[in-house]
Design a protein around this motif. Sequence first.
Motif, PDB file in Angstrom:
ATOM      1  N   GLY A 220      39.385  44.137  38.744  1.00 23.03           N
ATOM      2  CA  GLY A 220      39.908  45.248  39.544  1.00 23.03           C
ATOM      3  C   GLY A 220      41.287  44.954  40.087  1.00 23.03           C
ATOM      4  N   LEU A 221      42.118  45.972  40.145  1.00 23.33           N
ATOM      5  CA  LEU A 221      43.462  45.880  40.711  1.00 23.33           C
ATOM      6  C   LEU A 221      43.681  47.079  41.622  1.00 23.33           C
ATOM      7  N   GLU A 222      44.095  46.819  42.863  1.00 22.78           N
ATOM      8  CA  GLU A 222      44.332  47.889  43.824  1.00 22.78           C
ATOM      9  C   GLU A 222      45.731  47.742  44.424  1.00 22.78           C
ATOM     10  N   LEU A 223      46.462  48.852  44.483  1.00 22.08           N
ATOM     11  CA  LEU A 223      47.794  48.899  45.064  1.00 22.08           C
ATOM     12  C   LEU A 223      47.808  49.928  46.185  1.00 22.08           C
ATOM     13  N   LEU A 224      48.353  49.558  47.337  1.00 20.29           N
ATOM     14  CA  LEU A 224      48.455  50.456  48.483  1.00 20.29           C
ATOM     15  C   LEU A 224      49.871  50.415  49.028  1.00 20.29           C
ATOM     16  N   PHE A 225      50.366  51.591  49.399  1.00 17.97           N
ATOM     17  CA  PHE A 225      51.664  51.648  50.063  1.00 17.97           C
ATOM     18  C   PHE A 225      51.597  52.703  51.167  1.00 17.97           C
ATOM     19  N   ASP A 226      51.680  52.247  52.407  1.00 17.51           N
ATOM     20  CA  ASP A 226      51.654  53.113  53.581  1.00 17.51           C
ATOM     21  C   ASP A 226      52.553  52.472  54.630  1.00 17.51           C
ATOM     22  N   GLU A 227      53.736  53.037  54.839  1.00 19.20           N
ATOM     23  CA  GLU A 227      54.710  52.447  55.753  1.00 19.20           C
ATOM     24  C   GLU A 227      54.220  52.418  57.186  1.00 19.20           C
ATOM     25  N   ASP A 228      53.249  53.269  57.548  1.00 16.18           N
ATOM     26  CA  ASP A 228      52.723  53.243  58.905  1.00 16.18           C
ATOM     27  C   ASP A 228      51.932  51.970  59.179  1.00 16.18           C
ATOM     28  N   VAL A 229      51.380  51.359  58.117  1.00 14.33           N
ATOM     29  CA  VAL A 229      50.614  50.127  58.263  1.00 14.33           C
ATOM     30  C   VAL A 229      51.516  48.911  58.054  1.00 14.33           C
ATOM     31  N   VAL A 230      52.209  48.855  56.927  1.00 13.52           N
ATOM     32  CA  VAL A 230      53.160  47.780  56.633  1.00 13.52           C
ATOM     33  C   VAL A 230      54.148  48.327  55.611  1.00 13.52           C
ATOM     34  N   ASP A 231      55.415  47.982  55.779  1.00 11.84           N
ATOM     35  CA  ASP A 231      56.456  48.533  54.906  1.00 11.84           C
ATOM     36  C   ASP A 231      56.624  47.708  53.634  1.00 11.84           C
ATOM     37  N   LYS A 232      55.517  47.241  53.079  1.00 10.92           N
ATOM     38  CA  LYS A 232      55.512  46.501  51.826  1.00 10.92           C
ATOM     39  C   LYS A 232      54.353  46.986  50.973  1.00 10.92           C
ATOM     40  N   LEU A 233      54.433  46.727  49.672  1.00 11.15           N
ATOM     41  CA  LEU A 233      53.364  47.091  48.764  1.00 11.15           C
ATOM     42  C   LEU A 233      52.198  46.117  48.924  1.00 11.15           C
ATOM     43  N   GLN A 234      51.012  46.630  49.256  1.00 13.05           N
ATOM     44  CA  GLN A 234      49.824  45.802  49.376  1.00 13.05           C
ATOM     45  C   GLN A 234      49.120  45.740  48.017  1.00 13.05           C
ATOM     46  N   THR A 235      48.700  44.538  47.629  1.00 13.09           N
ATOM     47  CA  THR A 235      48.027  44.360  46.342  1.00 13.09           C
ATOM     48  C   THR A 235      46.742  43.568  46.537  1.00 13.09           C
ATOM     49  N   LYS A 236      45.734  43.905  45.743  1.00  8.55           N
ATOM     50  CA  LYS A 236      44.467  43.165  45.760  1.00  8.55           C
ATOM     51  C   LYS A 236      43.936  43.101  44.337  1.00  8.55           C
ATOM     52  N   GLN A 237      43.540  41.883  43.907  1.00  8.53           N
ATOM     53  CA  GLN A 237      42.980  41.678  42.582  1.00  8.53           C
ATOM     54  C   GLN A 237      41.622  41.004  42.720  1.00  8.53           C
ATOM     55  N   ALA A 238      40.708  41.349  41.838  1.00  7.55           N
ATOM     56  CA  ALA A 238      39.379  40.743  41.881  1.00  7.55           C
ATOM     57  C   ALA A 238      38.836  40.600  40.472  1.00  7.55           C
ATOM     58  N   LEU A 239      38.206  39.451  40.206  1.00  7.72           N
ATOM     59  CA  LEU A 239      37.557  39.185  38.933  1.00  7.72           C
ATOM     60  C   LEU A 239      36.165  38.662  39.236  1.00  7.72           C
ATOM     61  N   GLY A 240      35.139  39.302  38.692  1.00  9.25           N
ATOM     62  CA  GLY A 240      33.786  38.866  39.013  1.00  9.25           C
ATOM     63  C   GLY A 240      32.787  39.299  37.971  1.00  9.25           C
TER      64      GLY A 240
END
Length: 248
Positions: A220-240
């Motif tokens: 799984g790969l997840e990308l989040l971008f919300d400047e109200d939370v943090v002004d950077k691209l948030q990324t999360k990867q998971a292998l299971g």
Amino acid sequence: SNWAAGGTNSAAWAWSLRGTFEQVEPGFTWRHKGQLEYGLLKQEGQDLRKSVDLIELETLYIRKLDFFVNPYASASLKTQFTTGRDFKVEPDSNGAFPATSDFADPLYLAQSAGAGRTLLPGQLSTRLGFTIRETLTDIYRNFAAEASVDSCTGNPDCERTKVETGLESVTELGRKLGETTSVSSKLGLFYSFEQPDELDVSWRSDLTIKALKILSVNFGLELLFDEDVVDKLQTKQALGIGVSYNLL
């Protein structure tokens, strides 16, 4: 132990549970989806640290009309199980890292209504609608206020809630690439009327390969971008490795 080449002991575990219940009738489709995730990491000389934490629920009602698009209404909830901490800063005198979030703090709610269209039956669909988003907080009010964590955590002068109105676009893909391989992807875009110069982006994709009848490998790969939370691209990867079973 006593490894000459260097190294440290570590252990990690994580679980995820995803479920979908869908009622399909000639005049409507009503779908309920849920996703729960939690994981911990333990390295030698360090306390337990959280690696993943998610509670996400969604219900979607689609009215089927003999028309180019179909009207829909949806509602969603998103939060976490336990306290989140910032491990990038120095701990306090007791060795505790500063807390940044907790269960239902923040709590994200959203309600949407609009119209959608199935581009490829059973594979690709998209919808666009008017959306109301609520961010509810208690102690960690930085999620509801346009300010830093230090200035709004536990600060009674900061707002506890934030309500946004805007347009939301959701595009979902679910497709089999072979007998044992499938891919799913969901792209969400939110344009706030209160912040017309910002666009929130949420994109998650999962690749599943069935190794046995009920055993599968998931990436799984997840990308989040919300400047109200943090002004950077948030990324999360998971292998299971997961177990998949259809109840109905």
